[in-house]
Design a protein around this motif. Structure first.
Motif, PDB file in Angstrom:
ATOM      1  N   LEU A 110      19.659  -2.817 -28.381  1.00 40.62           N
ATOM      2  CA  LEU A 110      20.632  -3.896 -28.361  1.00 40.62           C
ATOM      3  C   LEU A 110      20.141  -4.965 -27.393  1.00 40.62           C
ATOM      4  N   SER A 111      20.051  -6.191 -27.892  1.00 39.29           N
ATOM      5  CA  SER A 111      19.611  -7.295 -27.053  1.00 39.29           C
ATOM      6  C   SER A 111      20.555  -8.476 -27.221  1.00 39.29           C
ATOM      7  N   ILE A 112      20.369  -9.482 -26.386  1.00 39.35           N
ATOM      8  CA  ILE A 112      21.268 -10.641 -26.376  1.00 39.35           C
ATOM      9  C   ILE A 112      21.055 -11.471 -27.642  1.00 39.35           C
ATOM     10  N   PRO A 113      22.121 -11.780 -28.387  1.00 38.00           N
ATOM     11  CA  PRO A 113      21.961 -12.535 -29.636  1.00 38.00           C
ATOM     12  C   PRO A 113      21.450 -13.948 -29.384  1.00 38.00           C
ATOM     13  N   GLY A 114      20.676 -14.443 -30.339  1.00 35.35           N
ATOM     14  CA  GLY A 114      20.143 -15.798 -30.222  1.00 35.35           C
ATOM     15  C   GLY A 114      18.888 -15.885 -29.380  1.00 35.35           C
ATOM     16  N   ILE A 115      18.506 -14.761 -28.784  1.00 31.97           N
ATOM     17  CA  ILE A 115      17.293 -14.714 -27.967  1.00 31.97           C
ATOM     18  C   ILE A 115      16.354 -13.683 -28.574  1.00 31.97           C
ATOM     19  N   HIS A 116      15.124 -14.085 -28.788  1.00 30.51           N
ATOM     20  CA  HIS A 116      14.114 -13.161 -29.294  1.00 30.51           C
ATOM     21  C   HIS A 116      12.747 -13.653 -28.836  1.00 30.51           C
ATOM     22  N   LYS A 117      11.714 -12.990 -29.279  1.00 32.09           N
ATOM     23  CA  LYS A 117      10.375 -13.318 -28.784  1.00 32.09           C
ATOM     24  C   LYS A 117       9.962 -14.745 -29.144  1.00 32.09           C
ATOM     25  N   ALA A 118      10.361 -15.219 -30.311  1.00 27.73           N
ATOM     26  CA  ALA A 118       9.980 -16.579 -30.707  1.00 27.73           C
ATOM     27  C   ALA A 118      10.654 -17.640 -29.847  1.00 27.73           C
ATOM     28  N   THR A 119      11.919 -17.433 -29.490  1.00 23.62           N
ATOM     29  CA  THR A 119      12.589 -18.423 -28.638  1.00 23.62           C
ATOM     30  C   THR A 119      11.920 -18.481 -27.268  1.00 23.62           C
ATOM     31  N   ALA A 120      11.467 -17.330 -26.789  1.00 20.91           N
ATOM     32  CA  ALA A 120      10.777 -17.298 -25.497  1.00 20.91           C
ATOM     33  C   ALA A 120       9.409 -17.961 -25.589  1.00 20.91           C
ATOM     34  N   ILE A 121       8.683 -17.702 -26.670  1.00 14.11           N
ATOM     35  CA  ILE A 121       7.378 -18.340 -26.847  1.00 14.11           C
ATOM     36  C   ILE A 121       7.527 -19.860 -26.897  1.00 14.11           C
ATOM     37  N   GLU A 122       8.539 -20.321 -27.593  1.00 10.37           N
ATOM     38  CA  GLU A 122       8.765 -21.766 -27.667  1.00 10.37           C
ATOM     39  C   GLU A 122       9.002 -22.352 -26.279  1.00 10.37           C
ATOM     40  N   LYS A 123       9.813 -21.686 -25.472  1.00  7.40           N
ATOM     41  CA  LYS A 123      10.064 -22.148 -24.102  1.00  7.40           C
ATOM     42  C   LYS A 123       8.773 -22.170 -23.285  1.00  7.40           C
ATOM     43  N   LEU A 124       7.972 -21.131 -23.427  1.00  9.32           N
ATOM     44  CA  LEU A 124       6.736 -21.035 -22.663  1.00  9.32           C
ATOM     45  C   LEU A 124       5.738 -22.107 -23.089  1.00  9.32           C
ATOM     46  N   LEU A 125       5.633 -22.377 -24.370  1.00  4.21           N
ATOM     47  CA  LEU A 125       4.724 -23.419 -24.845  1.00  4.21           C
ATOM     48  C   LEU A 125       5.144 -24.786 -24.334  1.00  4.21           C
ATOM     49  N   GLN A 126       6.453 -25.026 -24.279  1.00  7.00           N
ATOM     50  CA  GLN A 126       6.942 -26.289 -23.720  1.00  7.00           C
ATOM     51  C   GLN A 126       6.547 -26.409 -22.255  1.00  7.00           C
TER      52      GLN A 126
END
Length: 278
Positions: free
Chosen positions: A198-214
């Protein structure tokens, strides 16, 4: 040109016995020597990233299935589960006899008979695969050993939650929590049928990668990702080159741009070589 590479841990960087194949270690180090950036991108929380993994050397960590981002000594993002949602799941799992553990960066907190359950799984694995005893004791036993029992489970420092297999159908558990969590089958095979995360909805590996690339000011065109299981789907679909391991779930292979060999067949090394990363 510098590339940014994201590597899942369980079933990708490490094999089914919890050990990093030598070829994967060599690949990561050579890629970094070639000036590429290599990040762990895992469902694990930081407490589960043992020295055998981190000592390989990485440029940063995406943990907790996207809920935590660290680069060097800097924490770029950290989202945690609401305390009332933790209370809900602790009550539900306890009532239904489901063994579970709460994942935080400071430790893994075991509920029910989780620690005994995992020790029994390890002992059964050794019986089933006596030739792998040394690897299992090196790779999986430490995971059991760090589980903390007897602590207050109503906590506000939790990143995500894992639960072991039980007689309660996975779909019953999903229905109970789908309004507050993303609920997926476990990415750890030996946790058994009806196990999950169970993880926090709306957050996944792709959302984190996008933040990191920014943060890095790097184009998505220069990205690679490697994974094998359900929580890797968004990641593989998001990056320019999403690569499934040979041992990946079929749904993951279908979502990927390419398929490499399995972890124990030098999958990471062979793919890095194929794409000129090393």
């Amino acid at each position: 040109m510098k590339k940014v590479i994201f590597i899942d841990v369980d079933g990708t960087l490490i094999n089914d016995n919890g050990v990093v194949p030598k070829s994967a270690e060599v690949a990561v180090r050579k890629a970094r020597e070639n000036d590429h950036l290599v990040f762990i991108c895992t469902g694990r929380s930081k407490a589960e990233l043992f020295p055998e993994i981190l000592d390989i050397g990485f440029d940063g960590i995406i943990g907790s299935a996207g809920g935590y981002i660290e680069m060097g000594e800097t924490i770029l993002f950290h989202e945690q589960v609401k305390k009332e949602d933790v209370q809900h799941l602790v009550a539900f799992f306890t009532k239904h006899g489901i063994d579970f553990y709460l994942e935080s960066n400071g430790g893994l907190f075991a509920g029910g008979n989780c620690k005994k359950h995992i020790q029994a799984i390890i002992e059964n694995l050794i019986i089933e695969k006596p030739e792998a005893k040394e690897e299992i004791e090196k790779g999986i036993q430490p995971f059991h050993d760090i589980l903390i029992e007897g602590e207050d489970l109503f906590r506000d420092d939790i990143n995500k939650i894992s639960f072991l297999g039980s007689d309660i159908p996975f779909e019953v558990i999903r229905k109970e929590f789908e309004s507050k969590f993303t609920v997926i089958p476990s990415t750890v095979e030996f946790f058994g049928d009806n196990s999950g995360e169970l993880s926090i909805p709306g957050i996944h590996k792709a959302t984190a990668i996008e933040k990191l690339l920014q943060h890095l000011k790097v184009s998505k065109d220069d990205t690679f990702a490697y994974g094998d299981s359900y929580n890797d789907l968004e990641m593989l679909e998001f990056v320019q080159h999403g690569i499934a391991m040979g041992n990946a779930k079929e749904v993951v292979k279908k979502a990927a741009d390419d398929i490499t060999d399995s972890h124990d067949e030098d999958g990471i090394y062979n793919s890095f070589k194929k794409y000129g990363l090393i």
